[in-house]
Design an enzyme around this catalytic site. Structure first.
Site, PDB file in Angstrom:
ATOM      1  N   HIS A 307      40.387  55.823  63.790  1.00 18.33           N
ATOM      2  CA  HIS A 307      39.556  54.969  62.947  1.00 18.33           C
ATOM      3  C   HIS A 307      40.005  55.338  61.417  1.00 18.33           C
ATOM      4  O   HIS A 307      40.322  56.349  61.156  1.00 18.33           O
ATOM      5  CB  HIS A 307      38.059  54.940  62.953  1.00 18.33           C
ATOM      6  CG  HIS A 307      37.530  53.882  62.407  1.00 18.33           C
ATOM      7  ND1 HIS A 307      37.317  53.961  61.097  1.00 18.33           N
ATOM      8  CD2 HIS A 307      36.988  52.681  63.050  1.00 18.33           C
ATOM      9  CE1 HIS A 307      36.558  52.404  61.130  1.00 18.33           C
ATOM     10  NE2 HIS A 307      36.496  51.834  62.019  1.00 18.33           N
ATOM     11  N   ASP A 364      35.208  50.425  70.044  1.00 19.59           N
ATOM     12  CA  ASP A 364      36.181  49.681  71.161  1.00 19.59           C
ATOM     13  C   ASP A 364      35.981  50.546  72.409  1.00 19.59           C
ATOM     14  O   ASP A 364      36.241  49.965  73.612  1.00 19.59           O
ATOM     15  CB  ASP A 364      37.522  49.226  70.704  1.00 19.59           C
ATOM     16  CG  ASP A 364      37.179  48.310  69.468  1.00 19.59           C
ATOM     17  OD1 ASP A 364      37.772  48.261  68.402  1.00 19.59           O
ATOM     18  OD2 ASP A 364      36.722  47.308  69.931  1.00 19.59           O
TER      19      ASP A 364
HETATM   20  C1  SDX Z   1      38.265  48.429  64.760  1.00 16.07           C
HETATM   21  O1  SDX Z   1      38.119  49.187  59.952  1.00 16.07           O
HETATM   22  C2  SDX Z   1      37.256  49.042  60.857  1.00 16.07           C
HETATM   23  O2  SDX Z   1      36.092  49.134  60.349  1.00 16.07           O
HETATM   24  C3  SDX Z   1      37.425  48.497  62.270  1.00 16.07           C
HETATM   25  C4  SDX Z   1      36.415  48.276  63.101  1.00 16.07           C
HETATM   26  C5  SDX Z   1      35.557  47.345  62.679  1.00 16.07           C
HETATM   27  O3  SDX Z   1      34.268  47.440  63.022  1.00 16.07           O
HETATM   28  O4  SDX Z   1      35.924  46.327  62.220  1.00 16.07           O
HETATM   29  O5  SDX Z   1      35.736  49.647  63.033  1.00 16.07           O
HETATM   30  C6  SDX Z   1      36.735  48.116  64.448  1.00 16.07           C
HETATM   31  O6  SDX Z   1      39.446  47.948  64.746  1.00 16.07           O
HETATM   32  C7  SDX Z   1      38.270  50.024  65.654  1.00 16.07           C
HETATM   33  C8  SDX Z   1      39.746  50.569  65.865  1.00 16.07           C
HETATM   34  C9  SDX Z   1      40.262  50.059  67.253  1.00 16.07           C
HETATM   35  N1  SDX Z   1      41.743  50.274  67.314  1.00 16.07           N
HETATM   36  C10 SDX Z   1      42.125  51.131  68.219  1.00 16.07           C
HETATM   37  O7  SDX Z   1      41.389  51.655  68.836  1.00 16.07           O
HETATM   38  C11 SDX Z   1      43.609  51.285  68.244  1.00 16.07           C
HETATM   39  C12 SDX Z   1      43.912  52.640  68.147  1.00 16.07           C
HETATM   40  N2  SDX Z   1      43.716  53.329  67.159  1.00 16.07           N
HETATM   41  C13 SDX Z   1      44.898  53.244  66.052  1.00 16.07           C
HETATM   42  O8  SDX Z   1      45.988  52.438  66.092  1.00 16.07           O
HETATM   43  C14 SDX Z   1      44.348  53.796  64.787  1.00 16.07           C
HETATM   44  O9  SDX Z   1      43.616  54.800  64.827  1.00 16.07           O
HETATM   45  C15 SDX Z   1      43.850  52.926  63.740  1.00 16.07           C
HETATM   46  C16 SDX Z   1      44.446  51.437  63.690  1.00 16.07           C
HETATM   47  C17 SDX Z   1      42.288  52.504  64.152  1.00 16.07           C
HETATM   48  C18 SDX Z   1      43.701  53.636  62.319  1.00 16.07           C
HETATM   49  O10 SDX Z   1      44.865  53.365  61.983  1.00 16.07           O
HETATM   50  P1  SDX Z   1      45.434  54.392  60.695  1.00 16.07           P
HETATM   51  O11 SDX Z   1      43.969  54.515  59.661  1.00 16.07           O
HETATM   52  O12 SDX Z   1      46.406  53.589  60.045  1.00 16.07           O
HETATM   53  O13 SDX Z   1      45.689  55.630  61.088  1.00 16.07           O
HETATM   54  P2  SDX Z   1      47.349  55.917  61.475  1.00 16.07           P
HETATM   55  O14 SDX Z   1      47.876  54.972  62.525  1.00 16.07           O
HETATM   56  O15 SDX Z   1      47.747  56.224  60.079  1.00 16.07           O
HETATM   57  O16 SDX Z   1      47.197  57.321  62.122  1.00 16.07           O
HETATM   58  C19 SDX Z   1      47.033  58.650  61.534  1.00 16.07           C
HETATM   59  C20 SDX Z   1      47.541  59.581  62.575  1.00 16.07           C
HETATM   60  C21 SDX Z   1      49.268  59.089  63.238  1.00 16.07           C
HETATM   61  O17 SDX Z   1      49.866  60.379  63.357  1.00 16.07           O
HETATM   62  P3  SDX Z   1      50.716  60.787  62.511  1.00 16.07           P
HETATM   63  O18 SDX Z   1      51.670  59.849  61.874  1.00 16.07           O
HETATM   64  O19 SDX Z   1      49.874  61.509  61.389  1.00 16.07           O
HETATM   65  O20 SDX Z   1      51.505  62.044  63.464  1.00 16.07           O
HETATM   66  O21 SDX Z   1      46.875  59.450  63.799  1.00 16.07           O
HETATM   67  C22 SDX Z   1      47.573  59.064  65.001  1.00 16.07           C
HETATM   68  C23 SDX Z   1      48.960  58.193  64.326  1.00 16.07           C
HETATM   69  O22 SDX Z   1      49.924  58.111  65.306  1.00 16.07           O
HETATM   70  N3  SDX Z   1      46.865  58.006  65.777  1.00 16.07           N
HETATM   71  C24 SDX Z   1      46.791  58.135  66.789  1.00 16.07           C
HETATM   72  C25 SDX Z   1      45.772  57.197  67.406  1.00 16.07           C
HETATM   73  N4  SDX Z   1      45.381  56.778  66.158  1.00 16.07           N
HETATM   74  C26 SDX Z   1      46.065  57.328  65.262  1.00 16.07           C
HETATM   75  N5  SDX Z   1      47.624  58.495  67.943  1.00 16.07           N
HETATM   76  C27 SDX Z   1      47.208  58.268  69.217  1.00 16.07           C
HETATM   77  N6  SDX Z   1      46.304  57.144  69.798  1.00 16.07           N
HETATM   78  C28 SDX Z   1      45.439  56.726  68.764  1.00 16.07           C
HETATM   79  N7  SDX Z   1      44.458  55.902  68.899  1.00 16.07           N
END
Ligand code: SDX
Length: 429
Positions: A307, A364
């Site tokens: 998140h 989710d």
């Molecule tokens: C919602 O913002 C809100 O409030 C949203 C929400 C709401 O109520 O409106 O809470 C609802 O959208 C919840 C999120 C649902 N999405 C997912 O579950 C999709 C999977 N999660 C990710 O794609 C990610 O965690 C996000 C999109 C939610 C957040 O992305 P960020 O903040 O841009 O973080 P990032 O992608 O930069 O990740 C940081 C690191 C990265 O690795 P490095 O580059 O540091 O090596 O963490 C890794 C990412 O690759 N990472 C994951 C991951 N989530 C982050 N790796 C594997 N699986 C994951 N789920």
């Protein structure tokens, strides 16, 4: 403004900046004089360090896993309130009296019907259409029936638009579902409460009586409460940005629905179920899913994990984790995907990759299993998220319109392209 100051040194310039403290949480550095005085701008991909507004609606503390609607903890709200009461709270800022809630509920109840002409609208879509595409299109199309309510600075028009959107979105969603399975539309019933009415429109058929289990209706009501608002997330920021051009509320919400559809946002709940089903098919091979999620070359993510704000357990996921068990028990159902989800959570929470990055289950991760337990098909999950989030979008849009600091949203950029070159006729390329 606070007494504390910020100083920014840029080249020979020193800029003294005001700080804008929150009543709780982050303090903002006011940079509205930055470019005129230094000729520089900030660059913040994904706005991870940037506040787009000052808001009084929802407080989220990601480090401590706190979520409050208008100051009320989500745990108390989910346990004691109802979705329409939460909608009233988000919109008006205060919990309603019994009379205010009754009047609000009466208004919503008497606007759940769609204009009969809207039915032709559903015929235009293929049966295979994703219900989020229908929801977004129908919401924008709905505006054509209410031209008198488009003025965003007319409080009566805004209130009437809010009533129609909250009243009609479940009807649109249910009609989209019925269309996709070739069943007749089931019309809303005024004697039913909001969640019961939606379940009846979704799952009853004209050929037999249908009783909605009040426990299931309450479960749906709680699920909608948990999704009602979440400060400046992607879809809410979209609704605010579209509304900042003075577009009407229907158009702004339609844009928010489209933003929510993305798998990184609300679309994740559908991906979570597909992921759990795949793990089930792979003979509960959690390690394979974890390995894929860690593989930078693989677009697969551990859906429902991570998140932007929560670097701790999402309080909504914590509530849902227990809630899902209760719903399944009540349904006398046993969903192997719940066991897989809990095992997957356990494996991930002990894996260095996830621990290092503070990746926890988000709303989710468990919502989909609960939606499925209530009988909803996977493709309706993000639609349910949208119905839940609607009051939040509307409250945030209204706050933006009423904020004297609001200007049309128009970010700057750092240009990194070609500086200048002359056109070359095709025959010389
Ligand atoms: C919602 O913002 C809100 O409030 C949203 C929400 C709401 O109520 O409106 O809470 C609802 O959208 C919840 C999120 C649902 N999405 C997912 O579950 C999709 C999977 N999660 C990710 O794609 C990610 O965690 C996000 C999109 C939610 C957040 O992305 P960020 O903040 O841009 O973080 P990032 O992608 O930069 O990740 C940081 C690191 C990265 O690795 P490095 O580059 O540091 O090596 O963490 C890794 C990412 O690759 N990472 C994951 C991951 N989530 C982050 N790796 C594997 N699986 C994951 N789920």
């Amino acid at each position: 403004m606070s007494e504390e100051r910020a100083t920014l040194n840029v080249g020979d310039d020193t800029l003294d900046l005001d700080l804008v403290p929150g009543t709780i949480g982050d303090t903002g550095i006011d940079i509205n004089r930055l470019r005129p005085t230094t000729g520089r701008i900030t660059l913040d991909f994904g706005f991870a360090n940037t506040a787009s507004c000052a808001s009084k609606i929802t407080y989220v503390n990601g480090e401590e896993g706190i979520l409050r609607y208008r100051g009320y903890p989500i745990e108390q709200i989910a346990d004691q309130s109802t979705f329409l009461e939460v909608a009233y709270l988000l919109f008006h800022g205060e919990l309603p009296t019994a009379a205010e809630l009754a009047s609000f509920t009466e208004e919503i109840t008497h606007h759940t019907l769609l204009n009969e002409e809207m039915k032709k609208f559903f015929d235009a879509f293929p049966k295979s259409a994703h219900p989020m595409a229908i929801l977004s299109s129908a919401t924008s199309a709905m505006a054509t029936f209410y031209p008198a309510f488009h003025n965003p600075v007319d409080p009566y028009a805004v209130s009437q638009s809010m009533i129609r959107l909250i009243a009609k979105l479940p009807t649109v969603a249910a009609f989209a579902f019925k269309k996709s399975i070739g069943q007749p539309y089931v019309y809303p019933r005024n004697e039913m409460d909001y969640a019961t009415n939606f379940l009846n429109m979704m799952f009853s058929v004209p050929t037999e009586d249908f009783e909605v289990d009040p426990v299931i209706a309450r479960a749906l009501d709680v699920l909608l409460i948990l999704h009602a608002d979440h400060e400046q997330n992607c879809s809410t920021s979209t609704v605010r940005l579209v509304g900042s051009s003075r577009a009407n509320l229907f158009a702004s919400v339609s844009a928010g629905i489209s933003a929510l559809w993305g798998p990184l946002h609300g679309g994740a709940n559908q991906r979570v179920l597909e992921m759990l089903a795949q793990i089930h098919e792979d003979g509960h091979d959690y390690e394979k899913a974890i390995a894929r999620a860690k593989d930078k070359d693989d677009p697969f993510r551990l859906w429902g994990f991570g998140h932007r704000v929560y670097k701790n357990y999402d309080p909504r996921a914590r509530i849902l984790r227990g809630f899902t068990h209760e719903v399944l028990e009540r349904m006398g159902a046993d969903d192997p995907l719940l066991d897989i989800a809990m095992k997957l959570e356990d494996v991930a929470m002990n894996d260095e990759y996830f621990v290092e990055r503070n990746l926890y289950p988000n709303v989710d991760f468990y919502s989909g299993i609960t939606f499925r337990a209530l009988g909803f098909p996977v493709r309706m999950f993000t639609v349910l998220f949208a119905i839940g989030r609607l009051p939040g979008w509307i409250a945030q849009w209204k706050e933006m319109v009423e904020d004297p600091n609001t200007r049309i949203g128009r970010p700057r950029q750092v240009y990194r392209g070609e500086v200048l070159r002359d056109y070359v006729p095709a025959e010389q390329r």
